[in-house]
Design a protein around this motif. Structure first.
Motif, PDB file in Angstrom:
ATOM      1  N   ALA A 128     -16.627 -35.237  36.300  1.00  0.00           N
ATOM      2  CA  ALA A 128     -15.524 -34.429  36.825  1.00  0.00           C
ATOM      3  C   ALA A 128     -14.272 -35.267  37.035  1.00  0.00           C
ATOM      4  O   ALA A 128     -13.146 -34.842  36.714  1.00  0.00           O
ATOM      5  N   MET A 129     -14.447 -36.473  37.558  1.00  0.00           N
ATOM      6  CA  MET A 129     -13.288 -37.336  37.798  1.00  0.00           C
ATOM      7  C   MET A 129     -12.669 -37.830  36.493  1.00  0.00           C
ATOM      8  O   MET A 129     -11.443 -37.789  36.327  1.00  0.00           O
ATOM      9  N   ARG A 130     -13.509 -38.277  35.574  1.00  0.00           N
ATOM     10  CA  ARG A 130     -12.972 -38.831  34.328  1.00  0.00           C
ATOM     11  C   ARG A 130     -12.308 -37.759  33.463  1.00  0.00           C
ATOM     12  O   ARG A 130     -11.363 -38.050  32.724  1.00  0.00           O
ATOM     13  N   LEU A 131     -12.808 -36.532  33.576  1.00  0.00           N
ATOM     14  CA  LEU A 131     -12.233 -35.446  32.767  1.00  0.00           C
ATOM     15  C   LEU A 131     -11.222 -34.614  33.556  1.00  0.00           C
ATOM     16  O   LEU A 131     -10.765 -33.578  33.086  1.00  0.00           O
ATOM     17  N   GLU A 132     -10.905 -35.092  34.759  1.00  0.00           N
ATOM     18  CA  GLU A 132      -9.829 -34.509  35.583  1.00  0.00           C
ATOM     19  C   GLU A 132     -10.057 -33.030  35.875  1.00  0.00           C
ATOM     20  O   GLU A 132      -9.164 -32.198  35.726  1.00  0.00           O
ATOM     21  N   ILE A 133     -11.270 -32.729  36.347  1.00  0.00           N
ATOM     22  CA  ILE A 133     -11.605 -31.366  36.747  1.00  0.00           C
ATOM     23  C   ILE A 133     -11.083 -31.126  38.157  1.00  0.00           C
ATOM     24  O   ILE A 133     -11.273 -31.955  39.056  1.00  0.00           O
ATOM     25  N   GLY A 134     -10.456 -29.987  38.365  1.00  0.00           N
ATOM     26  CA  GLY A 134      -9.778 -29.741  39.631  1.00  0.00           C
ATOM     27  C   GLY A 134     -10.670 -29.304  40.770  1.00  0.00           C
ATOM     28  O   GLY A 134     -10.329 -29.486  41.938  1.00  0.00           O
ATOM     29  N   ASP A 135     -11.830 -28.700  40.471  1.00  0.00           N
ATOM     30  CA  ASP A 135     -12.668 -28.124  41.516  1.00  0.00           C
ATOM     31  C   ASP A 135     -14.114 -28.190  41.045  1.00  0.00           C
ATOM     32  O   ASP A 135     -14.445 -27.687  39.962  1.00  0.00           O
ATOM     33  N   VAL A 136     -14.994 -28.793  41.844  1.00  0.00           N
ATOM     34  CA  VAL A 136     -16.401 -28.907  41.428  1.00  0.00           C
ATOM     35  C   VAL A 136     -17.058 -27.544  41.271  1.00  0.00           C
ATOM     36  O   VAL A 136     -18.060 -27.400  40.562  1.00  0.00           O
ATOM     37  N   ARG A 137     -16.479 -26.519  41.904  1.00  0.00           N
ATOM     38  CA  ARG A 137     -17.041 -25.178  41.749  1.00  0.00           C
ATOM     39  C   ARG A 137     -16.825 -24.623  40.343  1.00  0.00           C
ATOM     40  O   ARG A 137     -17.448 -23.633  39.957  1.00  0.00           O
ATOM     41  N   ASN A 138     -15.975 -25.285  39.579  1.00  0.00           N
ATOM     42  CA  ASN A 138     -15.725 -24.863  38.197  1.00  0.00           C
ATOM     43  C   ASN A 138     -16.581 -25.645  37.195  1.00  0.00           C
ATOM     44  O   ASN A 138     -16.251 -25.731  36.021  1.00  0.00           O
ATOM     45  N   ILE A 139     -17.677 -26.215  37.689  1.00  0.00           N
ATOM     46  CA  ILE A 139     -18.586 -26.983  36.846  1.00  0.00           C
ATOM     47  C   ILE A 139     -19.884 -26.203  36.652  1.00  0.00           C
ATOM     48  O   ILE A 139     -20.397 -25.577  37.586  1.00  0.00           O
ATOM     49  N   ALA A 140     -20.410 -26.267  35.437  1.00  0.00           N
ATOM     50  CA  ALA A 140     -21.745 -25.748  35.130  1.00  0.00           C
ATOM     51  C   ALA A 140     -22.622 -26.920  34.717  1.00  0.00           C
ATOM     52  O   ALA A 140     -22.193 -27.788  33.963  1.00  0.00           O
ATOM     53  N   VAL A 141     -23.854 -26.956  35.218  1.00  0.00           N
ATOM     54  CA  VAL A 141     -24.814 -28.007  34.892  1.00  0.00           C
ATOM     55  C   VAL A 141     -26.041 -27.361  34.281  1.00  0.00           C
ATOM     56  O   VAL A 141     -26.520 -26.331  34.773  1.00  0.00           O
ATOM     57  N   ALA A 142     -26.552 -27.940  33.212  1.00  0.00           N
ATOM     58  CA  ALA A 142     -27.762 -27.411  32.578  1.00  0.00           C
ATOM     59  C   ALA A 142     -28.682 -28.559  32.206  1.00  0.00           C
ATOM     60  O   ALA A 142     -28.245 -29.564  31.638  1.00  0.00           O
ATOM     61  N   GLY A 143     -29.966 -28.411  32.528  1.00  0.00           N
ATOM     62  CA  GLY A 143     -30.939 -29.442  32.199  1.00  0.00           C
ATOM     63  C   GLY A 143     -32.345 -28.881  32.209  1.00  0.00           C
ATOM     64  O   GLY A 143     -32.585 -27.771  32.702  1.00  0.00           O
ATOM     65  N   ASP A 144     -33.286 -29.661  31.686  1.00  0.00           N
ATOM     66  CA  ASP A 144     -34.654 -29.154  31.510  1.00  0.00           C
ATOM     67  C   ASP A 144     -35.623 -29.612  32.593  1.00  0.00           C
ATOM     68  O   ASP A 144     -36.834 -29.410  32.445  1.00  0.00           O
TER      69      ASP A 144
END
Length: 224
Positions: A157-173
């Protein structure tokens, strides 16, 4: 909610595992003096499966209780896994490349993360020709802790300059992917059924969604 960033796991989520982790673990633990016939082997194998998604050096430290042995086993794991990859036993999950490209074309940034060491991650990217597929690739190390800590997601998020962690989606197995996403504050934290985790495990871990495949992620992020 507008998704700005999708943080996607590699082995089991976007890259087929097909038992490679178990095979590399068997070689690694043999280097520490534990063969498949050893009475300790079944319990160690179960621990490896239960901790899928975590940093491998962390797993070996917990398992062996000795730093020198853990480091040696981890290095052997890397060598064994990278050899399997170099021998051609590495393939993408069907549709994964299209999903990543499609997300980026729609304006969603994509980070590929792993519990493997950086060198192992690079070997996978080399084998698949994926070095330019995502906006960012991350592995534990250099001040970035592995799962279940939130570091991989928050660093992306920091390196890609995302403004709000709530705008992140995480997917994993694995459930540990879910724990990581929730600790990072992501609004969408999806378990994916193409790898180690089971539906009940994901729900128990608190996943917001359970997907049959990473191919289902675009519809989740952009419902009709």
């Amino acid at each position: 909610m507008t998704t700005e960033l999708a943080v996607l796991d590699m082995a089991g989520t976007t890259v087929a595992d097909d038992g490679l982790v178990v095979r590399a673990f068997t070689a690694a633990i043999a280097s520490a003096g534990v063969s498949e016939e050893d009475s300790r082997y079944p319990g160690m194998l179960k621990y490896v499966k239960d901790t899928m998604g975590q940093s491998k050096i962390t797993v070996f430290r917990a398992m062996l209780g000795d730093e020198a042995k853990a480091v040696a086993a981890n290095e052997e794991f890397q060598r064994a896994y990278e050899k399997l990859v170099a021998d051609g036993e590495c393939a993408p999950i069907p549709g994964a490349e299209d999903v990543i490209r499609g997300l980026r074309e729609s304006g969603v940034k994509v980070a590929l993360t792993t519990g493997f060491a950086p060198a192992t991650q690079r070997a996978i990217l080399d084998a698949l020709g994926w070095h330019d597929l995502a906006d960012l690739v991350l592995a534990p190390g250099e001040g970035v802790r592995g799962r279940p800590y939130p570091d991989l997601v928050l660093t992306a998020a920091m390196r890609l300059e995302i403004g709000d962690v709530r705008n992140i989606a995480v997917a994993g197995d694995t459930p540990v992917d879910v724990h990581t996403g929730l600790r990072a504050g992501a609004s969408i934290v999806a378990g994916v059924l193409t790898g180690a985790g089971k539906r009940g495990e994901f729900l128990e871990a608190g996943a917001t969604h359970v997907l049959d495949s990473i191919r289902d992620l675009p519809d989740l992020l952009n419902p009709a």
